[in-house]
Design an enzyme around this catalytic site. Structure first.
Site, PDB file in Angstrom:
ATOM      1  N   SER A   7       1.926   5.994 -30.982  1.00 29.64           N
ATOM      2  CA  SER A   7       1.431   5.505 -32.272  1.00 29.64           C
ATOM      3  C   SER A   7       1.518   6.571 -33.348  1.00 29.64           C
ATOM      4  O   SER A   7       1.271   6.310 -34.522  1.00 29.64           O
ATOM      5  CB  SER A   7      -0.030   5.075 -32.132  1.00 29.64           C
ATOM      6  OG  SER A   7      -0.837   6.193 -31.749  1.00 29.64           O
ATOM      7  N   HIS A  63       6.245  17.460 -27.251  1.00 28.88           N
ATOM      8  CA  HIS A  63       5.029  17.730 -28.019  1.00 28.88           C
ATOM      9  C   HIS A  63       4.906  19.212 -28.356  1.00 28.88           C
ATOM     10  O   HIS A  63       4.548  19.579 -29.464  1.00 28.88           O
ATOM     11  CB  HIS A  63       3.791  17.278 -27.231  1.00 28.88           C
ATOM     12  CG  HIS A  63       3.466  15.834 -27.422  1.00 28.88           C
ATOM     13  ND1 HIS A  63       2.514  15.184 -26.684  1.00 28.88           N
ATOM     14  CD2 HIS A  63       3.956  14.918 -28.284  1.00 28.88           C
ATOM     15  CE1 HIS A  63       2.440  13.922 -27.067  1.00 28.88           C
ATOM     16  NE2 HIS A  63       3.317  13.736 -28.025  1.00 28.88           N
TER      17      HIS A  63
END
Lengths: 168, 168, 168
Positions: free
Chosen positions: B13, B50
């Site tokens: 998201s 990440h």
């Protein structure tokens, strides 16, 4: 200035109906870009129901895979693309490079002289899918929605038929 | 006054990126508390992606299970805990008492002199999971998110990269 | 003027507690319309926990299937129906016509002289369910939520215990 509107929502959230309302308020002629392919009776019934909800004034282009061509060739003042989730699913099932295809699709949005309303599913807020394909689809859909949201002027999330403004 | 911010969102998201933005705007030095454990190639790739998104200015502490110790020992002005969902999953898989562990974790948040940004997944809006473990995880995650939301100053839900303010 | 309030949310989102707060603020006498049926220990434990959270002032009517009768016979100033999702599930499992049953239920809401707070689950934002029954349930729930939202004065989505106003 042309308009780019993204309508997000879960299954049976009323997102298609809301997007249809938004697009109908934009200038004619209107083209409906349908990405659905009827694999089975369940899908056929769903497609027929959606088609019945649209006014006869809408011309329909079927584009299960080639959204870029459909967006480029539509020649409409207003396009409604319903929906990006089925297009993504079709693209994955066809074994295409999803990142590249999404990039080309987004470029075609930028180039189009039409107003465009896009419908896409929110699929990432259940528990982790059991299968690698399920997880990959969820991830690709999430990434695609982020990219679409970035290039749209307004973004709404539809819940129980009610739109919630996220951007614009 | 230290700040407690909770960032909720589905898979892909954009919640991690949004939380990183929030935490980067808070005072240095910054510590990233990583709860991810690489069980397989899929996770390794995700962790690496990440990590690449973070600035070199971030120090990383790995804390798949012992969040309490990591929060206490970080010695940072700003902590980013990403994410509470993997910590919960690790805690359940390790057979620990989840309610007690969550209580201790929340106490450690209250005691810390640092600003803290927490990331957690929203997992409860799909259909009922097929397995008892799936249902239990969904329920524990829902309860944990409620407890975290209660003790945070701001709570946001990220959809398609766009934050929606729920509290604060 | 009587009030119709719809509280939506995922599993363990805090929607029941929020609805209980809303309904408690409305005039007595209060009736709790419980749709849960204990098939197994998991459900029994869940029902007992919810019941313990309610004040003794609440009278409970059990209505796993016959919501119309319960709504009509309650004789209360304020009704809390928790939840429409279990009622839908019970209705489907009993092999009844869901569209017709939903229509009758919604008619009974319109006829009732009581204030009514309804709880329902948001289940449509995970990936496509694996089974036809799962897909059908998700679709019926989405349609039911849209119909309920249409006839309610206020609609809220609860996330991590925090209500987000969608209507009213």
């Amino acid at each position: 200035m042309t308009i780019r509107q993204l309508v997000l929502g879960g299954a049976r959230s009323g997102k298609s109906r809301h997007a249809l309302r938004l697009a109908s308020a934009l200038p004619a002629p209107h083209v409906f870009v349908a990405t659905a392919q009827a694999y089975d009776a369940e899908m056929e019934e769903r497609i027929a129901r959606h088609r019945a909800e649209r006014d006869a004034v809408w011309r329909t282009i079927e584009a299960p895979l080639d959204l870029v061509h459909a967006i480029g060739a539509a020649g409409a003042a207003t396009l409604l693309v319903d929906c990006c989730t089925l297009w993504l699913s079709n693209t994955m099932l066809a074994g295409r490079d999803v990142e590249a295809a999404a990039g080309e699709m987004i470029d075609s949005l930028a180039r189009s002289p039409a107003n465009i309303v896009l419908v896409s599913n929110e699929v990432g807020t259940g528990i982790v899918p059991e299968t690698p394909l399920g997880r990959r689809f969820r991830d690709e859909q999430g990434r695609l929605n982020q990219r679409l949201a970035e290039c749209c002027d307004t973004v709404e999330l539809v819940v129980a038929g009610l739109p919630l403004r996220l951007k614009g």
